[in-house]
Every structure is written in structure tokens, then in C-alpha cells.
Design a protein around this motif. Structure first.
Motif, PDB file in Angstrom:
ATOM      1  N   ARG A 111       0.838  -1.202   0.000  1.00  0.00           N
ATOM      2  CA  ARG A 111       0.000   0.000   0.000  1.00  0.00           C
ATOM      3  C   ARG A 111       0.871   1.249   0.000  1.00  0.00           C
ATOM      4  N   ARG A 112       0.495   2.214  -0.823  1.00  0.00           N
ATOM      5  CA  ARG A 112       1.227   3.467  -0.880  1.00  0.00           C
ATOM      6  C   ARG A 112       0.989   4.296   0.380  1.00  0.00           C
ATOM      7  N   VAL A 113       1.885   5.232   0.609  1.00  0.00           N
ATOM      8  CA  VAL A 113       1.745   6.172   1.724  1.00  0.00           C
ATOM      9  C   VAL A 113       1.422   7.544   1.148  1.00  0.00           C
ATOM     10  N   GLU A 114       0.378   8.151   1.665  1.00  0.00           N
ATOM     11  CA  GLU A 114      -0.054   9.471   1.203  1.00  0.00           C
ATOM     12  C   GLU A 114       0.206  10.494   2.305  1.00  0.00           C
ATOM     13  N   LEU A 115       0.861  11.589   1.946  1.00  0.00           N
ATOM     14  CA  LEU A 115       1.185  12.640   2.909  1.00  0.00           C
ATOM     15  C   LEU A 115       0.216  13.812   2.742  1.00  0.00           C
ATOM     16  N   ILE A 116      -0.439  14.194   3.837  1.00  0.00           N
ATOM     17  CA  ILE A 116      -1.363  15.333   3.843  1.00  0.00           C
ATOM     18  C   ILE A 116      -0.733  16.442   4.676  1.00  0.00           C
ATOM     19  N   ILE A 117      -0.526  17.604   4.079  1.00  0.00           N
ATOM     20  CA  ILE A 117       0.226  18.690   4.711  1.00  0.00           C
ATOM     21  C   ILE A 117      -0.702  19.810   5.147  1.00  0.00           C
ATOM     22  N   GLN A 118      -0.495  20.284   6.378  1.00  0.00           N
ATOM     23  CA  GLN A 118      -1.263  21.402   6.925  1.00  0.00           C
ATOM     24  C   GLN A 118      -0.300  22.458   7.472  1.00  0.00           C
ATOM     25  N   ASP A 119      -0.622  23.723   7.220  1.00  0.00           N
ATOM     26  CA  ASP A 119       0.157  24.855   7.717  1.00  0.00           C
ATOM     27  C   ASP A 119      -0.522  25.408   8.971  1.00  0.00           C
ATOM     28  N   ASP A 120       0.180  25.358  10.119  1.00  0.00           N
ATOM     29  CA  ASP A 120      -0.448  25.868  11.350  1.00  0.00           C
ATOM     30  C   ASP A 120      -0.238  27.375  11.549  1.00  0.00           C
ATOM     31  N   GLN A 121       0.650  27.970  10.731  1.00  0.00           N
ATOM     32  CA  GLN A 121       0.904  29.417  10.754  1.00  0.00           C
ATOM     33  C   GLN A 121       1.321  29.930  12.138  1.00  0.00           C
ATOM     34  N   GLN A 122       1.803  29.049  12.994  1.00  0.00           N
ATOM     35  CA  GLN A 122       2.175  29.409  14.372  1.00  0.00           C
ATOM     36  C   GLN A 122       1.041  30.175  15.053  1.00  0.00           C
ATOM     37  N   ASN A 123      -0.175  29.673  14.816  1.00  0.00           N
ATOM     38  CA  ASN A 123      -1.386  30.299  15.347  1.00  0.00           C
ATOM     39  C   ASN A 123      -2.201  29.234  16.081  1.00  0.00           C
ATOM     40  N   ASN A 149       4.845  25.552  21.596  1.00  0.00           N
ATOM     41  CA  ASN A 149       3.534  26.158  21.836  1.00  0.00           C
ATOM     42  C   ASN A 149       2.433  25.422  21.084  1.00  0.00           C
ATOM     43  N   MET A 150       2.689  25.095  19.823  1.00  0.00           N
ATOM     44  CA  MET A 150       1.687  24.402  19.012  1.00  0.00           C
ATOM     45  C   MET A 150       1.422  22.999  19.558  1.00  0.00           C
ATOM     46  N   SER A 167       6.572  14.376  17.027  1.00  0.00           N
ATOM     47  CA  SER A 167       7.158  15.668  16.683  1.00  0.00           C
ATOM     48  C   SER A 167       8.652  15.552  16.420  1.00  0.00           C
ATOM     49  N   PRO A 168       9.136  16.226  15.383  1.00  0.00           N
ATOM     50  CA  PRO A 168      10.576  16.240  15.121  1.00  0.00           C
ATOM     51  C   PRO A 168      11.365  17.118  16.088  1.00  0.00           C
ATOM     52  N   THR A 169      10.838  18.279  16.471  1.00  0.00           N
ATOM     53  CA  THR A 169      11.675  19.273  17.141  1.00  0.00           C
ATOM     54  C   THR A 169      11.140  19.810  18.463  1.00  0.00           C
ATOM     55  N   VAL A 170       9.917  19.512  18.839  1.00  0.00           N
ATOM     56  CA  VAL A 170       9.364  20.033  20.094  1.00  0.00           C
ATOM     57  C   VAL A 170      10.176  19.500  21.273  1.00  0.00           C
ATOM     58  N   SER A 171      10.511  20.405  22.215  1.00  0.00           N
ATOM     59  CA  SER A 171      11.355  19.973  23.338  1.00  0.00           C
ATOM     60  C   SER A 171      10.902  20.509  24.695  1.00  0.00           C
ATOM     61  N   THR A 172       9.727  21.114  24.775  1.00  0.00           N
ATOM     62  CA  THR A 172       9.271  21.629  26.054  1.00  0.00           C
ATOM     63  C   THR A 172       9.180  20.523  27.103  1.00  0.00           C
ATOM     64  N   GLY A 173       9.610  20.840  28.306  1.00  0.00           N
ATOM     65  CA  GLY A 173       9.510  19.878  29.395  1.00  0.00           C
ATOM     66  C   GLY A 173       8.094  19.705  29.909  1.00  0.00           C
ATOM     67  N   ARG A 174       7.185  20.588  29.521  1.00  0.00           N
ATOM     68  CA  ARG A 174       5.806  20.508  30.002  1.00  0.00           C
ATOM     69  C   ARG A 174       5.070  19.274  29.480  1.00  0.00           C
ATOM     70  N   LEU A 175       5.595  18.660  28.438  1.00  0.00           N
ATOM     71  CA  LEU A 175       4.956  17.454  27.888  1.00  0.00           C
ATOM     72  C   LEU A 175       5.733  16.185  28.233  1.00  0.00           C
ATOM     73  N   GLY A 214      11.997  35.526  22.814  1.00  0.00           N
ATOM     74  CA  GLY A 214      10.719  35.751  22.147  1.00  0.00           C
ATOM     75  C   GLY A 214       9.582  35.067  22.885  1.00  0.00           C
ATOM     76  N   LYS A 215       8.455  35.766  22.961  1.00  0.00           N
ATOM     77  CA  LYS A 215       7.294  35.229  23.674  1.00  0.00           C
ATOM     78  C   LYS A 215       6.365  34.417  22.773  1.00  0.00           C
ATOM     79  N   GLY A 216       6.680  34.339  21.488  1.00  0.00           N
ATOM     80  CA  GLY A 216       5.804  33.620  20.568  1.00  0.00           C
ATOM     81  C   GLY A 216       5.814  32.116  20.742  1.00  0.00           C
ATOM     82  N   ASN A 217       6.829  31.606  21.453  1.00  0.00           N
ATOM     83  CA  ASN A 217       6.926  30.159  21.697  1.00  0.00           C
ATOM     84  C   ASN A 217       7.346  29.950  23.147  1.00  0.00           C
TER      85      ASN A 217
END
Length: 416
Positions: A111-123, A149-150, A167-175, A214-217
Motif C-alpha cells: 500500500r502506498r503512503v499518502e502525505l497530507i500537509i497542513q500549515d499551522d501558521q504558528q497560530n 507552543n503548538m 514531533s521532530p523538534t518540540v522539546s518543552t519539558g511541560r509534555l 521571544g514570547k511567541g513560543n
């Protein structure tokens, strides 16, 4: 009363006749016998049943066949537009490469693998919509998001739907240490923050840090700062001032840096995305070309060097990623990535490829009826591009090495 007795007698007659006298069931004044019914309608009635059963079997075979050919759907969610898009774009390209390579080998069980991409816009609102769309698309797993944050926002929705995210890069200790549906291939912030603090304590003349973040993340930046500060202060250092920016504020970087530089410091720690780090470095260098600057791992991408130019020469960074690694798996991946996308994958590309391989390997080895989370944790150990990826019972990992690099001649060079 007679009517009731008649019903009771009929019931008794029916019970006695079952399995012994077929006609006894129907030999009442108002019904025909079974034999008469069979001889009059049997050929048509039983022929129709046979046709119905044959049709159902054929439909079942077709359904199984179609399901066997239906592709495995994998979602990808990250910021692929705006100021922090570099992480997401590199991650998206690496995951697409992994999926294409898998399909070129015949997919998973044909079976093939299909990738569905979504942009979260850091929002925060948009990332919820993006993840819900992937859940409704019945994806096997979500790869992403790329910022802490996301991840904090979407984890409750993952848990509710029992949809796994790696997740590839998330590193917060809260999770960390939570039995949920959020897994990651990047360690929590503790390792890099502690290593950075210890490196700075060993450096001559650096005992007082000014921090700009930065407070965005915030789930990442404030957690990283807390751990760095604890270790740095315990070793005899000081955090003389902390300056936060962003998230609805309209100050220029010139204004932010000018206000921050009035404080007493030996060095400056920046915790922000690559673009913001580069712009802040430009402003710092205008006032003091020799100021010692160090970054948290988040900003240490190739985009930082590209935008920073000469202003980022000598800046130190800490990561679990070594661009000079001679690991054959990493070298093969880097070669294919460069050939296809004409740029370095950096740490977001490497970690995203690792996350994709975790998902694809688990799908390939999953037992019938097994949830993908169980499959991943049962395997436990995966081959990454730069060493083993070993999950604990909560889906958290540790990396074997942490590196200090310095920017020299527009390249990250490992010094420790």
C-alpha cells in the motif's frame, strides 16, 4: 377465556412439533403447511437467497481488495509560512523525501503512503483546525508540530481522538513524563540548556548574562531559560536582566536591543527563532562588535547564518545535532536532500526525517489490530540518522550527544 386457552394449546403444540413435525407448525385452520409453501415458492425463494449470499460474498471480497489498496495516510503539521517557516519547510521536505522513498520501495505491505500537509501558521486557532482536519481525514499519525507552543495546544485533541503525533523538534519539558498521544524524537530542553550553561561557566570572562527571548513560543523559551538560569547561577553566574519581546508588541529590534544594552552583562543569550536571532545580532553588533552572543538550539538553523551574515560570526549555539557527522545514514540522507532541494536540511530536516522513519517503521511492523502508539513503544529503539532513538514508556527520548558549535566563516563548526 377460551381464546387464552387456545393460545396456550397452540404454544404447547408448537413446542412439541419443533424438530419433529414440520407440518405441525402450520397445520392450523388459518395457515398453509410448510411443504405447501416450499413447493409453491421454494425454487424462487431459495434461489433468491443464494443470489443474495453470492452478492454479499463478492462485495466483501471487493471491499477487502479496495481496503488493501487504500493508501496509508500520514499527516504533517507545521508552520510553513511566516517568520518561523524555516523549521516547517525543512521538516516538510524531509518527510516528503521519506514518504517518496518508501513508496519507491513498494510502500507498506503493498500500500502506498499518502502525505497530507497542513500549515499551522504558528497560530493557536489555526493549528487546532489543521489537526482536526487531519483527524477527520483518518490519518494513521501526525508528524509535527515543530514548535512547543503548538504542541501544547493540540495534545488534548490528539488524546481525545487517540491520534498519535510524533514531533521532530518540540522539546518543552511541560509534555515530558505524560502518558498521552504526543511522542517526539527530540529530547526535552534540559540537556541542551544545562550543557550551554556549563560551557559558558567554563568560558573565561562570562559570568553575567543579559537574556533576550521571544514570547511567541513561550513553552520552549521560558522553559529553556529556567533550566539554563538554574544551572548557570548554581555555578556562580548571574542573569542580570531578562528582556521579552513579541506577541502583540510593536517595538522594533533596534528599540528592544537599545533598551536591553543599558544593563550590566558579559554576554547575551538569545532564545528565539532563526530570523529574530539574526536581526537581534545585527542590532547588537552595531553597538558592540565584540559582545559574546550565544543562542538556544531553536535559532541555530542555516537560515540564521544566511540572514545574519558577518553579524553572527563567533556566535555559539548548543544542539543535539552535528552537521559534520560521518554517520553513513546521515551522509546518504544529506546527499539525497541536497540533490532534491538544493539546500542543507539542518537539524529540522534531520529530526523530521527521523520522525517519519519512526512512523513508517511502526506501520510496517504493526500487528493486526494494534494501535500505532503501542507499535512504536513496543519496538522502542529505532535507527536515527545520527544514532539511536530510544523511547521511554511515555514517548520521550534521549539523544546520546549534545554539541557546542560556533559560527566561523558562515558555517557551524563543532567545538565541543
Amino acid at each position: 377465556m377460551k381464546k387464552i386457552i387456545h393460545c396456550e394449546n397452540q404454544l404447547d403444540h408448537w413446542q412439541q412439533g419443533v424438530g419433529r413435525d414440520r407440518n405441525g407448525l402450520f397445520n392450523t385452520p388459518d395457515k398453509r403447511g410448510l411443504e405447501q409453501l416450499y413447493h409453491s415458492t421454494g425454487p424462487f425463494f431459495f434461489g433468491a437467497i443464494r443470489l443474495f449470499l453470492i452478492a454479499m460474498i463478492v462485495l466483501g471480497i471487493l471491499w477487502i481488495s479496495c481496503d488493501a489498496k487504500r493508501p496509508f495516510r500520514i499527516g504533517f503539521v507545521a508552520t510553513i509560512s511566516g517568520r518561523v517557516a524555516y523549521l516547517g519547510l525543512a521538516g516538510r521536505d524531509a518527510v516528503q523525501l521519506a514518504v517518496d522513498q518508501c513508496n519507491a520501495r513498494g510502500g507498506i505491505h503493498g500500500r502506498r503512503v499518502e502525505l497530507i500537509i497542513q500549515d499551522d501558521q504558528q497560530n493557536e486557532d489555526i493549528v487546532v483546525e489543521a489537526v482536526q482536519a487531519l483527524i477527520q481525514a483518518d490519518v494513521e499519525a501526525v508528524i509535527g508540530p515543530m514548535t512547543s507552543n503548538m504542541a501544547m495546544v493540540i495534545t488534548p485533541f490528539l488524546n481525545e481522538s487517540r491520534t498519535i503525533a510524533v514531533s521532530p523538534t518540540v522539546s518543552t519539558g511541560r509534555l515530558s513524563g505524560k502518558d498521552d498521544y504526543f511522542l517526539r524524537v527530540n529530547p526535552a530542553t534540559d540537556e541542551t540548556a544545562i550543557h550551554s550553561a556549563e560551557y559558558q561557566l567554563r568560558s573565561e570572562g562570562v559570568r553575567k548574562f543579559l537574556v533576550i527571548y521571544g514570547k511567541g513560543n513561550r513553552a520552549y523559551s521560558e522553559g529553556w531559560l529556567k533550566i539554563f538560569k538554574k544551572r548557570f547561577v548554581a555555578g556562580g553566574g548571574q542573569i542580570t536582566a531578562t528582556v521579552a519581546f513579541g506577541k502583540g508588541e510593536h517595538q522594533s529590534f533596534s528599540e528592544i536591543v537599545h533598551a536591553a544594552l543599558v544593563n550590566d552583562f558579559d554576554g547575551i543569550l538569545i532564545i528565539a527563532n532563526a530570523m529574530d536571532c539574526a536581526l537581534i545580532c545585527h542590532q547588537i553588533r552595531k553597538s558592540d562588535p565584540d559582545t559574546i552572543i550565544t543562542l538556544a538550539a531553536w535559532g541555530a538553523t542555516e537560515r540564521f547564518i544566511e540572514l545574519g551574515g558577518r553579524a553572527v560570526e563567533g556566535v555559539t549555539v548548543v544542539q543535539n545535532f552535528n552537521r559534520d557527522s560521518l554517520d553513513p545514514a546521515y551522509q546518504r540522507f544529506r546527499k539525497h536532500y541536497l540533490e532534491r532541494f538544493r539546500q542543507e536540511p539542518g537539524f529540522p530536516g534531520v529530526y523530521a526525517y527521523d520522525a517519519a522513519q519512526v512512523v513508517l517503521t511502526a506501520l510496517d511492523n504493526r500487528k493486526k489490530g494494534q494501535h500505532l502508539k503501542v507499535s512504536i513503544l513496543s519496538i522502542g529503539e529505532f535507527n536515527g540518522l545520527q544514532g539511536k532513538i530510544i523511547f521511554d514508556a511515555y514517548g520521550d527520548v534521549k539523544r546520546s550527544n549534545t554539541f557546542i558549535s560556533v559560527v566561523r566563516n558562515q558555517k557551524f563548526v563543532v567545538v565541543e
